[in-house]
Write a protein that holds these residues in place. Structure first.
Motif, PDB file in Angstrom:
ATOM      1  N   ARG A 341       0.860  -1.185   0.000  1.00  0.00           N
ATOM      2  CA  ARG A 341       0.000   0.000   0.000  1.00  0.00           C
ATOM      3  C   ARG A 341       0.895   1.233   0.000  1.00  0.00           C
ATOM      4  N   VAL A 342       0.383   2.301  -0.614  1.00  0.00           N
ATOM      5  CA  VAL A 342       1.093   3.576  -0.532  1.00  0.00           C
ATOM      6  C   VAL A 342       0.841   4.154   0.849  1.00  0.00           C
ATOM      7  N   ILE A 343       1.921   4.558   1.500  1.00  0.00           N
ATOM      8  CA  ILE A 343       1.799   5.149   2.835  1.00  0.00           C
ATOM      9  C   ILE A 343       1.775   6.651   2.674  1.00  0.00           C
ATOM     10  N   GLU A 344       0.670   7.268   3.010  1.00  0.00           N
ATOM     11  CA  GLU A 344       0.558   8.710   2.817  1.00  0.00           C
ATOM     12  C   GLU A 344       0.316   9.391   4.151  1.00  0.00           C
ATOM     13  N   ARG A 345       0.863  10.604   4.242  1.00  0.00           N
ATOM     14  CA  ARG A 345       0.652  11.383   5.459  1.00  0.00           C
ATOM     15  C   ARG A 345      -0.808  11.820   5.571  1.00  0.00           C
ATOM     16  N   GLU A 346      -1.202  12.160   6.784  1.00  0.00           N
ATOM     17  CA  GLU A 346      -2.502  12.797   6.987  1.00  0.00           C
ATOM     18  C   GLU A 346      -2.464  14.181   6.363  1.00  0.00           C
TER      19      GLU A 346
ATOM     20  N   GLY B  27      -5.577  21.287  11.555  1.00  0.00           N
ATOM     21  CA  GLY B  27      -4.615  20.497  10.785  1.00  0.00           C
ATOM     22  C   GLY B  27      -3.348  21.244  10.398  1.00  0.00           C
ATOM     23  N   HIS B  28      -3.393  22.575  10.405  1.00  0.00           N
ATOM     24  CA  HIS B  28      -2.172  23.336  10.105  1.00  0.00           C
ATOM     25  C   HIS B  28      -1.091  23.096  11.162  1.00  0.00           C
ATOM     26  N   GLY B  29      -1.485  22.552  12.299  1.00  0.00           N
ATOM     27  CA  GLY B  29      -0.508  22.261  13.347  1.00  0.00           C
ATOM     28  C   GLY B  29      -0.229  20.784  13.509  1.00  0.00           C
ATOM     29  N   GLY B  30      -0.680  19.971  12.540  1.00  0.00           N
ATOM     30  CA  GLY B  30      -0.632  18.526  12.727  1.00  0.00           C
ATOM     31  C   GLY B  30       0.611  17.824  12.240  1.00  0.00           C
ATOM     32  N   GLY B  31       1.517  18.554  11.609  1.00  0.00           N
ATOM     33  CA  GLY B  31       2.726  17.902  11.115  1.00  0.00           C
ATOM     34  C   GLY B  31       2.509  17.136   9.826  1.00  0.00           C
ATOM     35  N   GLY B  32       1.340  17.303   9.202  1.00  0.00           N
ATOM     36  CA  GLY B  32       1.066  16.594   7.947  1.00  0.00           C
ATOM     37  C   GLY B  32       1.164  17.527   6.759  1.00  0.00           C
ATOM     38  N   ILE B  33       0.331  17.252   5.763  1.00  0.00           N
ATOM     39  CA  ILE B  33       0.410  17.983   4.502  1.00  0.00           C
ATOM     40  C   ILE B  33       0.056  19.459   4.686  1.00  0.00           C
ATOM     41  N   LEU B  34      -0.969  19.749   5.490  1.00  0.00           N
ATOM     42  CA  LEU B  34      -1.353  21.149   5.691  1.00  0.00           C
ATOM     43  C   LEU B  34      -0.244  21.938   6.391  1.00  0.00           C
ATOM     44  N   SER B  35       0.436  21.293   7.352  1.00  0.00           N
ATOM     45  CA  SER B  35       1.565  21.950   8.020  1.00  0.00           C
ATOM     46  C   SER B  35       2.638  22.305   7.001  1.00  0.00           C
ATOM     47  N   GLU B  36       2.921  21.333   6.144  1.00  0.00           N
ATOM     48  CA  GLU B  36       3.965  21.550   5.141  1.00  0.00           C
ATOM     49  C   GLU B  36       3.580  22.699   4.208  1.00  0.00           C
ATOM     50  N   GLU B  37       2.298  22.717   3.812  1.00  0.00           N
ATOM     51  CA  GLU B  37       1.844  23.798   2.925  1.00  0.00           C
ATOM     52  C   GLU B  37       1.970  25.160   3.590  1.00  0.00           C
ATOM     53  N   LEU B  38       1.652  25.208   4.872  1.00  0.00           N
ATOM     54  CA  LEU B  38       1.747  26.477   5.595  1.00  0.00           C
ATOM     55  C   LEU B  38       3.202  26.948   5.623  1.00  0.00           C
ATOM     56  N   ILE B  39       4.102  26.015   5.864  1.00  0.00           N
ATOM     57  CA  ILE B  39       5.524  26.374   5.899  1.00  0.00           C
ATOM     58  C   ILE B  39       5.988  26.820   4.514  1.00  0.00           C
TER      59      ILE B  39
END
Lengths: 355, 355
Positions: A341-346, B27-39
């Motif tokens: 499976r592809v492991i994707e971040r939240e 989610g902007h503080g979750g360490g996931g994709i939204l965090s990365e986008e914010l950074i």
């Protein structure tokens, strides 16, 4: 505003009414006499002899590279099985430094306190910070305290920033990761997040899961020593928010490589697995606070693993996968059922305010 | 939770619903994709090319002493005449470093954001931080973002920690202050606090008082150069919370000396004086964010003052008093009426959340 209680003679400090309080008042953040009393009577004793100086601290460094890091902590509840926001903040920033191979030199502590916070609670948290710093052999060298009114913060937030010295010759960074590298995790995953969730939900999972919060700079030093300057340890990450998945995907993207994980060998304690199953969480996406993931040239894997196994924080270290040239930027897991499976971040987060 | 507004094609980023938000979500503080986008989309462009790395930043230092400092900022309102919480946080930590004679090397930025905060507001604050850091010639080298739910914080708190290099031979500290030292203030006092209060109260004081927020490491470097390694600059303080009074009393107590101030020569702008009079505040206890107090051996006063006058941040520098052997631990002011008064710090604070 402040709760004035009957004074126990043992607590008597001063006849001024505000000093009788057992709680934080706005004036504790004002830079005046109450601020000074808070520093001298609460923070300095808690942080120990090497406690913080007033505006800035002076440290002596060798010529070379230093690592600098910062993290704010907003975890709720403040206390949870195995730790609290204070030791979490100390260990977390030490670990950020350690992930660049640095040995920590000094930490700063910045508090944002909500008016009405019990001084006794703050004192216990500060003491935990002092103990954790002492245990790690690093000083809390300077600090700052601000107070906001009731309802403008949630009890207590703490920021720790840190400075560490990167030993000469150490060269660790995601850009050094290459296909063929082994992916090593230092131990059980998912414990910190489940420890928090168990308190927050009030659900009894049978076994109490405690946070894995621990400083990792000693483990990193042992790993670097085992590599004997061979530069085989290419990258290190501490899988906090977003868990193991966030760390490996981040490295895959930064290094432009694929990562293939053997999910069946990733150590997930039974209690963590059953709690995650109950809560609908993926244990590989749950935060850890005392684990690292290492990307290591296979020429050194045996030596590095042996050094990890000899260290208390790495006793359960295991190779969980490999860096591959396929699917760059992506992590793929082989499931226990033999499928992939592809492991994707939240997108956001499974568990808010976990650290 | 998030406010989903009609999408302007120019803002279009991604079809996922959450990305259409104009506001901070958990989610902007979750360490996931939204965090990365914010950074990647907000912080990195704002902080400029030398923007922050992920977990920790690596800086190169010469052998010797570094200064380390931290400050959290909780000022309300976030924007005020002449500045906002962002440039305040950058200048404030630079100034803490400068007060030990250090030249700043790098800053960290730790954000605690309230769910629902407008991204545009955060962007403007981050841009101000980037500009202030650029103006001061120092990088924001690493950062951290946490998000808490609505009502668990007040819009935005920011912590800046900093590292600076103390030039060889510089020796500044309160323990060096001795009777006979001149007390120099670098310019007008009381402006920052009045700037905040004018917005907060909504009272029109006739003239708009703007914050004096400014980085002082250049001024300090000029003063040290004028002293030519003579070690005549004994101590430096930036009179922030608690104002000039807190700084001089703190030095009097730390050095075990008395301090005598000539109140009539302390530069208080008319607009500050009248606002303070109206609000019942002592301008000497009102916060400054771009001023310093120097304790200087009189042998070097003329040279140091000349260097200050030649620098934009010290153009109005003036000797306001002297360190005396009498009344150790206390500051005494000669009032404009020829009488003397003991100058004492506030117990708490005149103005909450001023920085």
């Amino acid at each position: 505003m402040s709760e004035v209680t009957a004074i126990d003679p043992a607590d008597w400090v001063c006849p001024l009414p505000l000093r009788e309080t057992k709680r934080i008042v706005m004036g504790h953040g004002g830079g005046g006499i109450l601020s000074e009393e808070l520093i001298e009577n609460l923070f300095l004793p808690a942080f120990g002899a090497g406690g913080p100086s007033r505006d800035s601290a002076v440290l002596t460094v060798p010529a070379g590279r230093i690592a600098v890091s910062t993290d704010s902590y907003v975890v709720q509840p403040l206390f949870f099985p195995g730790g609290n926001i204070g030791d979490l903040a100390v260990n977390g920033t030490i670990n950020d430094l350690a992930m660049s191979g640095a040995q920590p030199l000094g930490l700063t502590a910045g508090f944002i306190l909500e008016e009405g916070l019990e001084l006794e609670l703050l004192g216990r948290i500060a003491q935990s910070m002092g103990k954790a710093a002492d245990h790690a052999g690093v000083g809390i060298v300077t600090g700052d305290t601000k107070v906001v009114g009731r309802g403008s913060a949630d009890q207590l937030f703490v920021n720790t920033a840190g400075v560490g010295v990167i030993p000469d010759g150490v060269d660790i960074g995601p850009e050094r990761v290459r296909p063929g590298d082994d992916v090593i995790v230092s131990g059980n995953v998912g414990e910190h997040g489940v420890a928090i969730m168990s308190v927050r939900t009030g659900i009894d999972f049978g076994t109490v899961v405690t946070t894995d919060s621990a400083p990792l700079h000693g483990l990193v030093a042992a790993m670097l020593a085992a590599d004997e300057g061979g530069h085989h340890i290419h990258a290190l990450r501490d899988p906090t928010r977003g868990g193991l998945v966030a760390s490996v995907v981040e490295i895959a993207r930064a290094a432009g490589v694929g990562i293939s994980l053997q999910e069946s060998v990733i150590p997930v304690p039974d209690a963590v697995a059953s709690a995650c199953s109950f809560l609908g969480l993926d244990p590989l996406q749950v935060a850890n606070e005392g684990k690292l993931v290492a990307f290591v040239d296979p020429a050194a894997t045996e030596a590095v693993l042996a050094a990890m196994h000899a260290h208390p924080e790495g006793a359960r270290a295991v190779v969980i996968g490999r860096v591959v040239p396929e699917h760059p930027g992506m992590a793929v897991g082989r499931t226990p059922f033999g499928t992939t499976r592809v492991i994707e971040r939240e997108l956001g987060e499974q568990l808010p305010r976990i650290c």
